[in-house]
Motif scaffolding. Structure first.
Motif, PDB file in Angstrom:
ATOM      1  N   HIS A  14      18.777  77.612 -11.739  1.00 39.11           N
ATOM      2  CA  HIS A  14      17.630  77.966 -12.584  1.00 39.11           C
ATOM      3  C   HIS A  14      17.725  77.315 -13.953  1.00 39.11           C
ATOM      4  N   ALA A  15      18.932  77.172 -14.465  1.00 35.19           N
ATOM      5  CA  ALA A  15      19.115  76.688 -15.832  1.00 35.19           C
ATOM      6  C   ALA A  15      19.110  75.165 -15.929  1.00 35.19           C
ATOM      7  N   THR A  16      19.201  74.454 -14.813  1.00 39.75           N
ATOM      8  CA  THR A  16      19.278  72.998 -14.844  1.00 39.75           C
ATOM      9  C   THR A  16      18.140  72.386 -14.037  1.00 39.75           C
ATOM     10  N   THR A  17      18.024  71.092 -14.100  1.00 37.63           N
ATOM     11  CA  THR A  17      17.020  70.368 -13.312  1.00 37.63           C
ATOM     12  C   THR A  17      17.663  69.493 -12.239  1.00 37.63           C
ATOM     13  N   SER A  18      18.959  69.590 -12.100  1.00 39.97           N
ATOM     14  CA  SER A  18      19.690  68.796 -11.114  1.00 39.97           C
ATOM     15  C   SER A  18      20.633  69.719 -10.348  1.00 39.97           C
ATOM     16  N   PRO A  19      20.750  69.524  -9.037  1.00 43.16           N
ATOM     17  CA  PRO A  19      20.095  68.509  -8.208  1.00 43.16           C
ATOM     18  C   PRO A  19      18.650  68.863  -7.919  1.00 43.16           C
ATOM     19  N   SER A  20      17.917  67.872  -7.447  1.00 39.74           N
ATOM     20  CA  SER A  20      16.521  68.102  -7.086  1.00 39.74           C
ATOM     21  C   SER A  20      16.428  69.017  -5.863  1.00 39.74           C
ATOM     22  N   LEU A  21      15.512  69.978  -5.942  1.00 44.44           N
ATOM     23  CA  LEU A  21      15.277  70.888  -4.812  1.00 44.44           C
ATOM     24  C   LEU A  21      13.955  70.594  -4.114  1.00 44.44           C
ATOM     25  N   GLY A  22      13.261  69.553  -4.568  1.00 50.39           N
ATOM     26  CA  GLY A  22      11.998  69.200  -3.946  1.00 50.39           C
ATOM     27  C   GLY A  22      10.813  69.737  -4.727  1.00 50.39           C
ATOM     28  N   PRO A  23       9.604  69.459  -4.241  1.00 49.91           N
ATOM     29  CA  PRO A  23       8.398  69.903  -4.950  1.00 49.91           C
ATOM     30  C   PRO A  23       8.234  71.417  -4.873  1.00 49.91           C
ATOM     31  N   GLY A  24       7.676  71.978  -5.930  1.00 55.77           N
ATOM     32  CA  GLY A  24       7.449  73.415  -5.973  1.00 55.77           C
ATOM     33  C   GLY A  24       8.281  74.081  -7.043  1.00 55.77           C
ATOM     34  N   SER A  25       8.112  75.395  -7.163  1.00 56.77           N
ATOM     35  CA  SER A  25       8.859  76.165  -8.151  1.00 56.77           C
ATOM     36  C   SER A  25      10.348  76.109  -7.837  1.00 56.77           C
ATOM     37  N   ARG A  26      11.155  75.757  -8.822  1.00 56.22           N
ATOM     38  CA  ARG A  26      12.590  75.591  -8.606  1.00 56.22           C
ATOM     39  C   ARG A  26      13.253  76.905  -8.202  1.00 56.22           C
ATOM     40  N   ILE A  27      12.902  77.990  -8.862  1.00 52.45           N
ATOM     41  CA  ILE A  27      13.528  79.264  -8.530  1.00 52.45           C
ATOM     42  C   ILE A  27      13.090  79.744  -7.151  1.00 52.45           C
ATOM     43  N   ASP A  28      11.848  79.451  -6.748  1.00 51.24           N
ATOM     44  CA  ASP A  28      11.376  79.836  -5.415  1.00 51.24           C
ATOM     45  C   ASP A  28      12.141  79.101  -4.327  1.00 51.24           C
ATOM     46  N   LEU A  29      12.533  77.865  -4.598  1.00 48.52           N
ATOM     47  CA  LEU A  29      13.301  77.086  -3.632  1.00 48.52           C
ATOM     48  C   LEU A  29      14.781  77.437  -3.672  1.00 48.52           C
ATOM     49  N   ALA A  30      15.256  77.873  -4.840  1.00 50.47           N
ATOM     50  CA  ALA A  30      16.686  78.144  -4.993  1.00 50.47           C
ATOM     51  C   ALA A  30      17.098  79.447  -4.320  1.00 50.47           C
ATOM     52  N   VAL A  31      16.295  80.498  -4.451  1.00 42.70           N
ATOM     53  CA  VAL A  31      16.700  81.812  -3.934  1.00 42.70           C
ATOM     54  C   VAL A  31      16.935  81.800  -2.422  1.00 42.70           C
ATOM     55  N   PRO A  32      16.043  81.241  -1.592  1.00 43.24           N
ATOM     56  CA  PRO A  32      16.338  81.226  -0.150  1.00 43.24           C
ATOM     57  C   PRO A  32      17.631  80.490   0.191  1.00 43.24           C
ATOM     58  N   GLY A  33      17.908  79.387  -0.516  1.00 42.09           N
ATOM     59  CA  GLY A  33      19.148  78.670  -0.268  1.00 42.09           C
ATOM     60  C   GLY A  33      20.372  79.496  -0.622  1.00 42.09           C
ATOM     61  N   VAL A  34      20.289  80.244  -1.715  1.00 39.34           N
ATOM     62  CA  VAL A  34      21.415  81.085  -2.112  1.00 39.34           C
ATOM     63  C   VAL A  34      21.578  82.249  -1.138  1.00 39.34           C
ATOM     64  N   ILE A  35      20.490  82.785  -0.627  1.00 40.23           N
ATOM     65  CA  ILE A  35      20.591  83.842   0.394  1.00 40.23           C
ATOM     66  C   ILE A  35      21.284  83.292   1.636  1.00 40.23           C
ATOM     67  N   ALA A  36      20.926  82.072   2.025  1.00 42.01           N
ATOM     68  CA  ALA A  36      21.611  81.434   3.158  1.00 42.01           C
ATOM     69  C   ALA A  36      23.096  81.285   2.879  1.00 42.01           C
TER      70      ALA A  36
END
Length: 259
Positions: A55-77
Motif C-alpha cells: 500500500h505504501a509503495t508503487t513497486s512492484p506493479s500489481l496491474g491496472p486498478g486500485s492497488r489496495i484492491d489487488l493487494a489484499v486478495p494476494g495477501v489472503i492467498a
C-alpha cells in the motif's frame, strides 16, 4: 431387624464421540500453531507487513486498478499458503519425527480424525489471519466486491485442502530437517515467483506461463477475480482442484507415520 442390600453399579465411561475427538485435537493443533513464534511470524506478521508495504509503495506493479484492491486478495492467498502448507508441513514433519503421529494414529482419534483435525485447525488459524488482513485492508481503503465473497470463500476452502494435502505429502515423505528447509524455501519461491503477491500477468512471460499451472497462482488469481471483479474464475479453480486431487492421492499412498 431387616437389612437392605445395596448393589454398587460400576460406572462405565464412554469414549468421546468422533466429533469431540476431532475438535479436541484441532484445539491442540491451533494452540501449537499459535505458540510457535516462527510460524506465527510467517502466518501473520509477514502478511501484515506485505500488505502495508504494497500500500505504501508503487513497486512492484500489481496491474491496472486500485492497488489496495489487488493487494489484499494476494495477501489472503499468502495467508492460506503460510498456514495450510508451511506451518502444517513443519509441524507435521516434527510430530512424525518424535513419533507423535504414530501414537495418535493408534488412538481412538485415528488417522482420518488426525487429518480432519489438522484441516480444521488450519481453517481456524486462517479465519484469524483473514479477519486481521481484511480489517487492515478496509482501513487502507480496500473495497471488495460483495458479490464475489462466496467465490472467495470457495477458493479459500479449495486452497486449504490443496495446500494441506501438499504439506502432508512433504511431511510424510521427508525427514523433519528437510521438511523445514523445503517448506520455507517453497514459501519464499511462491511469494516471489508464484503469482501470489504479484499477479502472474505482471511477471515476465516465461515465469507467467509457469505460474499459471501452479496452485499458488490459481488461488491468488481466483481470489482477485472474486474480490476485485465479483466473478468466479473457473480455470483458476480447476488448477487448484487438480493439484488438490493429485496431492491427496500421492499423500494417501506415500505418507509414512514413522520417521
Amino acid at each position: 431387624m431387616s437389612t437392605s442390600d445395596t448393589t454398587a453399579t460400576p460406572t462405565v465411561s464412554r469414549a468421546a464421540s468422533a466429533r469431540r475427538r476431532v475438535l479436541a485435537q484441532a484445539g491442540f493443533e491451533v494452540g501449537s500453531l499459535l505458540r510457535n513464534g516462527e510460524q506465527l511470524l510467517v502466518s501473520l506478521v509477514l502478511p501484515v507487513m506485505a500488505l502495508v508495504g504494497l500500500h505504501a509503495t508503487t513497486s512492484p506493479s500489481l496491474g491496472p486498478g486500485s492497488r489496495i484492491d489487488l493487494a489484499v486478495p494476494g495477501v489472503i492467498a499468502l495467508c492460506v499458503i503460510s498456514s495450510a502448507f508451511t506451518a502444517q508441513a513443519i509441524s507435521t514433519g516434527f510430530d512424525r519425527r518424535y513419533a507423535v503421529l504414530r501414537y495418535l494414529g493408534v488412538t481412538p482419534l485415528g488417522r482420518g480424525g488426525l487429518v480432519a483435525a489438522k484441516v480444521l485447525a488450519t481453517l481456524v488459524v486462517e479465519a484469524v489471519q483473514i479477519a486481521v488482513i481484511s480489517a487492515l485492508g478496509l482501513l487502507l481503503g480496500w473495497r471488495p466486491q460483495p458479490s464475489g465473497i462466496p467465490y472467495a470463500v470457495l477458493f479459500v476452502l479449495a486452497g486449504t485442502w490443496t495446500f494441506v494435502a501438499l504439506a502432508l505429502l512433504l511431511a510424510g515423505t521427508l525427514r523433519a530437517e528437510a521438511v523445514l528447509a523445503v517448506a520455507n524455501l517453497v514459501w519464499v519461491v511462491l511469494l516471489a515467483l508464484g503469482g501470489v503477491i504479484v499477479p502472474r500477468t505482471e511477471l515476465p512471460v516465461g515465469l507467467s506461463h509457469l505460474a499459471s499451472v501452479l496452485p499458488s497462482a490459481g488461488l491468488a488469481d481466483g481470489l482477485r477475480s472474486a474480490l476485485v471483479e465479483g466473478r468466479l474464475n473457473l480455470p483458476a479453480l480447476g488448477v487448484v482442484l487438480a493439484w488438490g486431487v493429485l496431492a491427496t492421492a500421492l499423500a494417501a499412498r506415500l505418507f509414512r507415520f514413522d520417521d
